[in-house]
Design a protein around this motif. Structure first.
Motif, short mmCIF file in Angstrom:
data_model
loop_
_atom_site.label_atom_id
_atom_site.label_comp_id
_atom_site.label_asym_id
_atom_site.label_seq_id
_atom_site.Cartn_x
_atom_site.Cartn_y
_atom_site.Cartn_z
N ILE A 4 0.84 -1.19 0.00
CA ILE A 4 0.00 0.00 0.00
C ILE A 4 0.88 1.24 0.00
CG2 ILE A 4 -1.75 1.30 1.27
CD1 ILE A 4 -2.76 -1.36 2.38
N ASP A 5 0.60 2.16 -0.92
CA ASP A 5 1.35 3.41 -1.04
C ASP A 5 1.06 4.29 0.18
OD1 ASP A 5 2.40 5.88 -1.69
OD2 ASP A 5 1.72 5.82 -3.77
N PRO A 6 2.11 4.74 0.90
CA PRO A 6 1.89 5.62 2.06
C PRO A 6 1.11 6.88 1.71
CG PRO A 6 4.15 4.81 2.03
CD PRO A 6 3.53 4.38 0.73
N GLU A 7 1.26 7.38 0.49
CA GLU A 7 0.50 8.56 0.08
C GLU A 7 -0.99 8.25 0.03
OE1 GLU A 7 1.86 10.46 -3.41
OE2 GLU A 7 3.89 10.81 -2.65
N GLU A 8 -1.33 7.02 -0.33
CA GLU A 8 -2.73 6.62 -0.36
C GLU A 8 -3.28 6.53 1.07
OE1 GLU A 8 -4.55 6.11 -3.39
OE2 GLU A 8 -2.73 7.22 -3.93
N VAL A 9 -2.45 6.07 1.99
CA VAL A 9 -2.86 6.05 3.39
C VAL A 9 -3.10 7.47 3.88
CG1 VAL A 9 -2.18 5.41 5.74
CG2 VAL A 9 -1.62 3.90 3.83
N GLY A 10 -2.23 8.38 3.47
CA GLY A 10 -2.41 9.79 3.83
C GLY A 10 -3.72 10.35 3.28
N ARG A 11 -4.06 9.94 2.05
CA ARG A 11 -5.33 10.38 1.47
C ARG A 11 -6.51 9.88 2.29
NH1 ARG A 11 -5.84 8.71 -4.59
NH2 ARG A 11 -7.93 9.56 -4.19
N LEU A 12 -6.43 8.63 2.75
CA LEU A 12 -7.50 8.08 3.57
C LEU A 12 -7.60 8.83 4.89
CD1 LEU A 12 -9.66 5.97 4.17
CD2 LEU A 12 -7.84 4.42 4.94
N ALA A 13 -6.43 9.13 5.49
CA ALA A 13 -6.43 9.88 6.75
C ALA A 13 -7.08 11.24 6.55
CB ALA A 13 -5.00 10.04 7.26
N ARG A 14 -6.77 11.91 5.45
CA ARG A 14 -7.37 13.22 5.18
C ARG A 14 -8.88 13.09 4.97
NH1 ARG A 14 -2.56 13.70 2.29
NH2 ARG A 14 -3.56 13.17 0.30
N ALA A 15 -9.27 12.02 4.28
CA ALA A 15 -10.70 11.83 4.00
C ALA A 15 -11.51 11.59 5.28
CB ALA A 15 -10.89 10.65 3.04
N LEU A 16 -10.87 11.08 6.32
CA LEU A 16 -11.56 10.80 7.58
C LEU A 16 -11.56 12.00 8.53
CD1 LEU A 16 -10.20 7.22 8.37
CD2 LEU A 16 -12.55 7.83 7.75
N THR A 17 -10.85 13.06 8.15
CA THR A 17 -10.65 14.19 9.06
C THR A 17 -11.63 15.31 8.77
OG1 THR A 17 -8.29 13.66 9.19
CG2 THR A 17 -8.95 15.85 9.92
N GLU A 18 -12.36 15.73 9.80
CA GLU A 18 -13.33 16.81 9.66
C GLU A 18 -12.61 18.15 9.53
OE1 GLU A 18 -16.90 18.92 12.27
OE2 GLU A 18 -16.12 16.94 12.83
N THR A 19 -12.96 18.91 8.51
CA THR A 19 -12.36 20.23 8.31
C THR A 19 -13.48 21.28 8.26
OG1 THR A 19 -12.43 20.07 5.89
CG2 THR A 19 -10.46 19.20 6.99
N ASP A 20 -13.10 22.51 7.95
CA ASP A 20 -14.10 23.55 7.72
C ASP A 20 -13.61 24.45 6.59
OD1 ASP A 20 -12.25 25.35 8.79
OD2 ASP A 20 -13.27 25.53 10.71
N ALA A 21 -14.37 25.48 6.27
CA ALA A 21 -14.04 26.33 5.14
C ALA A 21 -12.72 27.07 5.34
CB ALA A 21 -15.16 27.33 4.89
N ILE A 22 -12.40 27.42 6.57
CA ILE A 22 -11.16 28.16 6.81
C ILE A 22 -9.96 27.24 6.67
CG2 ILE A 22 -9.85 29.46 8.55
CD1 ILE A 22 -12.51 30.58 9.53
N ILE A 23 -10.05 26.02 7.15
CA ILE A 23 -8.96 25.07 6.94
C ILE A 23 -8.75 24.83 5.45
CG2 ILE A 23 -8.28 22.64 7.19
CD1 ILE A 23 -9.59 22.73 9.99
N GLU A 24 -9.84 24.69 4.72
CA GLU A 24 -9.71 24.50 3.28
C GLU A 24 -9.06 25.71 2.61
OE1 GLU A 24 -13.61 23.47 1.94
OE2 GLU A 24 -13.63 21.58 3.07
N GLU A 25 -9.37 26.90 3.11
CA GLU A 25 -8.74 28.11 2.59
C GLU A 25 -7.24 28.11 2.90
OE1 GLU A 25 -8.91 32.89 3.56
OE2 GLU A 25 -10.75 31.71 3.75
N MET A 26 -6.89 27.71 4.10
CA MET A 26 -5.47 27.65 4.47
C MET A 26 -4.75 26.57 3.66
SD MET A 26 -5.19 28.48 8.56
CE MET A 26 -6.42 27.32 9.14
N ASP A 27 -5.42 25.45 3.42
CA ASP A 27 -4.82 24.40 2.59
C ASP A 27 -4.57 24.90 1.17
OD1 ASP A 27 -4.59 22.41 4.52
OD2 ASP A 27 -6.59 21.61 4.13
N ALA A 28 -5.51 25.68 0.63
CA ALA A 28 -5.33 26.24 -0.70
C ALA A 28 -4.16 27.21 -0.72
CB ALA A 28 -6.61 26.95 -1.15
#
Length: 219
Positions: A4-28
């Protein structure tokens, strides 16, 4: 698991993590500028760890534009206190604005200046400490705060595995006692990891997400 690709595990971890609009803005902002942040997979863990110790007081060595602080502050009560430190005044101003918009500024203190100087102004105890300043100064940061960590509190060390020019192989060799990390940044990270491992008052484990976070709980 080995396939399993560690980057894919990271994607799963991100998909399970609750965010909000400001976090998404900071990620952008991170994606556009390349400014280093822990990212949402690690951010979710920072928040969860802070909740796990019922954090009321915290201190950050290096806050940038407030990304990690935003995740941590969500776990603090309105009358809690999270101290942000940053040498760049513009980034600190951005951190204040993000946290204000998120409704967390009331539980934050924004300190402009060197984190190692700022921490001397605070007596503790701290339930959560995040070390994310200059890597060569990691051992100094921990030395300055180790006696201020509350029993049951946690010290979180970002970039325990990699960041920028850090040499993972040199860090690993240093921690395993097979050699010394040659450059100052790698040596600083490695020395702190060894210090945490050998400190009787702390129990340490590695969270292998993002760029690696060492988690040390004060017994």
């Amino acid at each position: 698991m080995h396939d399993i690709d560690p980057e894919e595990v990271g994607r799963l971890a991100r998909a399970l993590t609750e965010t909000d609009a400001i976090i998404e803005e900071m990620d952008a902002r991170t994606a556009a500028s390349g400014f280093p942040t822990v990212g949402p997979a690690v951010g979710g863990w920072l928040r969860l760890l802070a909740r796990g110790v019922d954090a009321r007081r915290g201190f950050e060595f290096g806050s940038g534009f407030g990304y990690s602080a935003y995740w941590l502050a969500d776990a603090f009560p309105p009358d809690g206190e999270l101290v942000l430190t940053e040498v760049d005044a513009d980034e600190l101003a951005d951190a204040r604005e993000y946290l204000r918009r998120g409704g967390y500024a009331d539980r934050c203190r924004f300190e402009h200046g060197d984190a190692l100087e700022t921490v001397e102004q605070y007596d503790g105890p701290f339930d959560v400490v995040l070390i994310d300043n200059e890597k060569e100064r990691y051992p100094e940061a921990f030395a300055a705060v180790r006696e201020k960590v509350a029993p049951g509190g946690v010290v979180l060390v970002d970039n325990a595995v990699t960041a920028g020019t850090l040499d993972f192989e040199a860090i690993l060799a240093h921690v395993e006692g097979a050699g010394d990390a040659a450059d100052a940044a790698s040596r600083g990270v490695a020395e702190l990891l060894v210090t945490l491992r050998e400190a009787p008052a702390f129990e340490t484990a590695l969270l292998p997400l993002g760029e690696g976070v060492a988690v040390a709980r004060r017994r």
